[in-house]
Design an enzyme around this catalytic site. Structure first.
Site, PDB file in Angstrom:
ATOM      1  N   GLU A   1     -15.312  -7.347  -3.393  1.00  0.00           N
ATOM      2  CA  GLU A   1     -15.162  -7.640  -2.082  1.00  0.00           C
ATOM      3  C   GLU A   1     -16.405  -6.042  -1.758  1.00  0.00           C
ATOM      4  O   GLU A   1     -17.466  -5.611  -1.006  1.00  0.00           O
ATOM      5  CB  GLU A   1     -15.272  -8.101  -1.070  1.00  0.00           C
ATOM      6  CG  GLU A   1     -15.315  -9.690  -0.610  1.00  0.00           C
ATOM      7  CD  GLU A   1     -14.150  -9.684  -2.781  1.00  0.00           C
ATOM      8  OE1 GLU A   1     -12.952  -9.088  -2.934  1.00  0.00           O
ATOM      9  OE2 GLU A   1     -14.151 -10.984  -2.812  1.00  0.00           O
TER      10      GLU A   1
ATOM     11  N   HIS B   1      -7.682 -18.533   4.208  1.00  0.00           N
ATOM     12  CA  HIS B   1      -9.194 -19.546   4.895  1.00  0.00           C
ATOM     13  C   HIS B   1      -9.338 -19.969   5.638  1.00  0.00           C
ATOM     14  O   HIS B   1      -9.729 -20.829   5.440  1.00  0.00           O
ATOM     15  CB  HIS B   1      -8.854 -20.581   3.505  1.00  0.00           C
ATOM     16  CG  HIS B   1      -8.587 -19.328   1.835  1.00  0.00           C
ATOM     17  ND1 HIS B   1      -7.712 -19.302   1.173  1.00  0.00           N
ATOM     18  CD2 HIS B   1      -9.865 -19.413   0.410  1.00  0.00           C
ATOM     19  CE1 HIS B   1      -7.332 -19.039   0.277  1.00  0.00           C
ATOM     20  NE2 HIS B   1      -9.063 -19.005  -0.254  1.00  0.00           N
TER      21      HIS B   1
HETATM   22  C1  TPP Z   1     -10.551 -10.572  -2.637  1.00  0.00           C
HETATM   23  C2  TPP Z   1     -10.743 -11.828  -2.988  1.00  0.00           C
HETATM   24  N1  TPP Z   1     -12.481 -11.998  -3.721  1.00  0.00           N
HETATM   25  C3  TPP Z   1     -12.511 -13.427  -3.899  1.00  0.00           C
HETATM   26  C4  TPP Z   1     -11.449 -14.259  -3.946  1.00  0.00           C
HETATM   27  C5  TPP Z   1     -11.415 -15.725  -4.231  1.00  0.00           C
HETATM   28  N2  TPP Z   1     -10.705 -16.240  -5.788  1.00  0.00           N
HETATM   29  C6  TPP Z   1     -10.401 -16.691  -5.214  1.00  0.00           C
HETATM   30  S1  TPP Z   1      -9.287 -17.163  -6.761  1.00  0.00           S
HETATM   31  C7  TPP Z   1     -11.236 -16.141  -8.249  1.00  0.00           C
HETATM   32  C8  TPP Z   1     -11.123 -16.385  -9.384  1.00  0.00           C
HETATM   33  C9  TPP Z   1      -9.878 -15.271  -9.740  1.00  0.00           C
HETATM   34  O1  TPP Z   1     -10.337 -15.263 -11.124  1.00  0.00           O
HETATM   35  P1  TPP Z   1      -8.768 -14.564 -11.873  1.00  0.00           P
HETATM   36  O2  TPP Z   1      -8.307 -12.830 -11.462  1.00  0.00           O
HETATM   37  O3  TPP Z   1      -9.216 -14.233 -13.618  1.00  0.00           O
HETATM   38  O4  TPP Z   1      -7.702 -15.421 -11.939  1.00  0.00           O
HETATM   39  P2  TPP Z   1      -7.686 -17.213 -12.934  1.00  0.00           P
HETATM   40  O5  TPP Z   1      -8.369 -17.437 -11.229  1.00  0.00           O
HETATM   41  O6  TPP Z   1      -8.924 -16.927 -13.849  1.00  0.00           O
HETATM   42  O7  TPP Z   1      -6.252 -17.597 -13.156  1.00  0.00           O
HETATM   43  C10 TPP Z   1     -12.014 -15.946  -6.428  1.00  0.00           C
HETATM   44  C11 TPP Z   1     -13.428 -14.734  -6.925  1.00  0.00           C
HETATM   45  C12 TPP Z   1     -10.336 -13.763  -3.738  1.00  0.00           C
HETATM   46  N3  TPP Z   1      -9.045 -14.418  -3.381  1.00  0.00           N
HETATM   47  N4  TPP Z   1      -9.980 -12.675  -3.171  1.00  0.00           N
END
Ligand code: TPP
Lengths: 326, 324
Positions: B59, B128
């Site tokens: 972000e 959330h």
């Molecule tokens: C700082 C932040 N930005 C956005 C999100 C929303 N979000 C939750 S999980 C996710 C994707 C995460 O991807 P990754 O780190 O590769 O883990 P995976 O879910 O693939 O196991 C996002 C964008 C968040 N939780 N925290």
């Protein structure tokens, strides 16, 4: 490895899988609220890293590392109550899914802010070092989360002080819908370790042997005072980002099928078979056992009371403060 | 046309992307997926990958890069997947974006919009459900808006995109698909800085914004036999439309402020203080506030209900004030 350990590892893989499947089913039945993030397909990573830890080592799971909780010693009943948002969950219903840790078993609950646990793991590892404690901290994060500054900041400090911390990147190729080529310009996240002055390694995250080899080396290194390791495990999540996400918009069915053919449980069963164990009998016996554990956990969670409204005000401060003084 | 709140947001972005080639949308999963809530569904297909951009999970990067683009004359809309994660871009917002024009002596502007789903009521748990508008209302140089209706959601977003200052646009996820409204087919704007008088009344004023607007309007209708309520929807939280606020306070002499955000340090405190100071002689009772309890927004339904304002608490607060 001994037969006993081979079978124990199998049991963990199966227990986690049973848990994940049951939770997905419960979610479909409308029995759960909030986000449900299946780690189905990634079981070998958490089993491989958590199995040989000691009770006083710490782990920092990411949002789909339900398995890490189980292997590190969380009570399956309380874990299920946590998923249900009930009073017997680790958060006593105050937050959902894996946002409540089990501190008595060295499991730190994550916030939603991805990778925010990495600096915390590093702080803990710093204490282990300065107090000369023979303990390690393991922080899990997704390849998507590797884009965040907190990851860089934590690794930088860990490198400066050669801390007993292990960074485990679970690279499942998608962050929600975002594929790796839109997330970073390198093939392997692991190579970034060089920039922080420690070792990075890539492991096959679906192959428990490979994960255990990498984990063993990294844990040894940390215990010996040789500093951090970044281990990137290439793996795959079968389900969408959350149970509400069909994932069909952004990835192909063929791809999922390809990864399913490398399923960590399937691979481990092949190995057990090669060692000439009676895999048929083991499978039946294990199925019965893990089903029983999960059913007991669900029954416990369903019976656990839902918290009452005013309980919302509890646990905010260590010492209650009077905000309404007149 | 009859549209939902989220469809109104999508339309605003679509129309502005089409109208001005300098407008872009950047955020996590905004492209092929169309955003976590589908606010940008179809926009990448229509406007291209260079203008609807899937960003890495950072972000801080999203906001900072937005400022860089803005200084080059672009007008980025920056989506924060859940507004809670805006905290991860906080430094870039308050120290880079908000100060940009001031510390360059007016040499440049910062036409960025930071938008995303805020608010509770959906059992989202601690991360959330947040309503962090007050964090930003303390920062000069920013503008903060929070639409409550589909009409305003569209009109305010279009104004925000055309505004030359950084605007933080809090959309409320509880409203996304719960409200449907008839909006004009032709283009319109809702000005930033102007409150909406939602209902005229003689006895008492309720000042609110965001999701509670609907509960307050229902209370005003349901309680009509008891008390004649005037309802003001602030819509813009920075700067607040003081003229409308004070005129209503002077007219009815009784003011209740309702917001979903926590009470302590919330916008209501600022509004109450100004009214108490400037309208003291016209008041017939204390300026009262209703907000969430001073605790994190918990997950389990009974606790969330206990913490957040709801219809019942609003009615009770109105009765209490009316009794003065
Ligand atoms: C700082 C932040 N930005 C956005 C999100 C929303 N979000 C939750 S999980 C996710 C994707 C995460 O991807 P990754 O780190 O590769 O883990 P995976 O879910 O693939 O196991 C996002 C964008 C968040 N939780 N925290």
């Amino acid at each position: 490895m001994t037969e006993q350990k081979d079978r124990e590892l199998y049991r963990w893989l199966r227990l986690i899988r049973e848990f994940e499947d049951r939770i997905s089913a419960l979610d479909k039945q409308g029995k759960l609220m909030g986000g449900v993030y299946s780690g189905k397909g990634q079981e070998a990573v958490t089993v491989g890293f958590c199995h040989d830890l000691r009770w006083n080592d710490w782990i920092f799971p990411l949002h789909r590392d339900l398995g890490a909780y189980l292997v590190k010693g969380a009570d399956p009943k309380r874990l299920m109550a946590q998923i249900f948002g009930k009073r017997d969950g680790f958060a006593k219903g105050k937050d959902s899914y894996l946002h409540g840790g089990d501190l008595s078993n060295g499991i730190f609950g994550a916030t939603s802010m991805l990778a925010a646990t990495l600096p915390v793991a590093v702080g803990m590892a710093y204490k282990f070092k300065i107090r000369k404690e023979d303990r390690v901290a393991i922080a899990f994060f997704g390849e998507g989360a590797s884009s965040r500054g907190d990851v860089h900041e934590a690794m930088n400090f860990a490198g400066v002080h050669k801390l007993p911390v292990i960074f485990v990147c679970e690279n499942n190729f998608y962050a929600y819908s975002t594929p790796n080529e839109l997330q970073f310009g390198v093939d392997d996240v692991a190579i970034r370790a060089a920039g922080y002055g420690f070792k990075g390694e890539v492991a096959s995250g679906n192959d428990l042997h490979d994960v255990m080899k990498a984990a063993g080396k990294a844990i040894d290194r940390a215990r010996k005072g040789d500093g951090p390791t970044l281990v990137e495990c290439k793996t795959y999540r079968y389900h969408g980002h959350s149970e509400h996400d069909r994932a069909a918009d952004y990835r192909s069915e063929e791809e999922v099928i390809t990864w399913e053919s490398r399923d960590p449980i399937f691979l481990w069963e092949n190995y057990l078979d090669k060692r000439k164990y009676d895999i048929g009998a083991i499978r039946v016996e294990t199925s019965a056992e893990v089903k029983r554990i999960v059913e007991e956990a669900v029954a416990f969670a369903e019976a656990s009371p839902s918290p009452e409204g005013p309980e919302a005000m509890e646990d905010l401060y260590a010492m209650p403060i009077d905000t309404e003084a007149r | 046309m009859l549209v939902t709140y989220i469809e109104a947001i999508r339309q605003a972005m679509d129309e502005e992307l089409a109208r001005d080639g300098n407008v872009l949308l950047m955020g996590e999963d905004v492209g092929v997926l169309g955003g976590a809530f589908k606010a940008s569904a179809g926009l990448q297909e229509k406007h291209g990958v260079d203008r609807v951009v899937d960003m890495p999970i950072s972000e801080s990067l999203i906001v900072g890069a937005g400022v860089g683009l803005a200084v080059q004359g672009m007008r980025p809309i920056l989506e924060i997947q859940f507004i809670d994660f805006i905290s991860c871009g906080f430094d870039q917002i308050v120290n880079t974006a908000a100060t940009l024009r001031y510390r360059h002596g007016g040499q440049t502007a910062c036409p960025i919009v930071i938008r995303g789903p805020s608010g509770g009521g959906v059992h989202g748990g601690l991360y959330h459900s947040q309503n962090p508008e007050a964090w930003f209302c303390h920062v000069p140089g920013l503008k903060v808006v929070a639409p409550a209706t589909a009409y305003d959601a569209k009109g305010l977003l279009k104004s925000a995109i055309r505004d030359d200052d950084p605007v933080i646009y809090f959309e409320h996820k509880f409203l996304y698909r719960r409200i449907k409204e008839e909006i004009p087919a032709e283009e319109y704007l809702v000005p930033i800085g102007k409150a909406a008088l939602r209902k005229e009344g003689r006895d008492l004023t309720v000042i609110t914004y965001g999701s509670p607007v609907h509960a307050v309007m229902k209370a005003a209708r349901d309680m009509a036999a008891e008390v004649d309520i005037e309802v003001i929807d602030l819509r813009t939280l920075l700067p607040i439309d003081w003229a409308t606020v004070k005129a209503s306070a002077r007219k009815t002499g009784k003011v209740l402020i309702v917001h979903e955000a926590r009470l302590t340090g919330g916008i209501g405190g600022e509004v109450a203080a100004r009214i108490a100071q400037d309208c003291f002689e016209d008041l017939d009772g204390p300026v009262m506030r209703l907000g969430a309890r001073d605790v994190h927004t918990p997950f389990a339904p009974a606790m969330e209900e206990y913490v957040l304002p709801n219809q019942e608490k609003i009615t009770e607060a109105i009765r209490k004030l009316a009794a003065y």
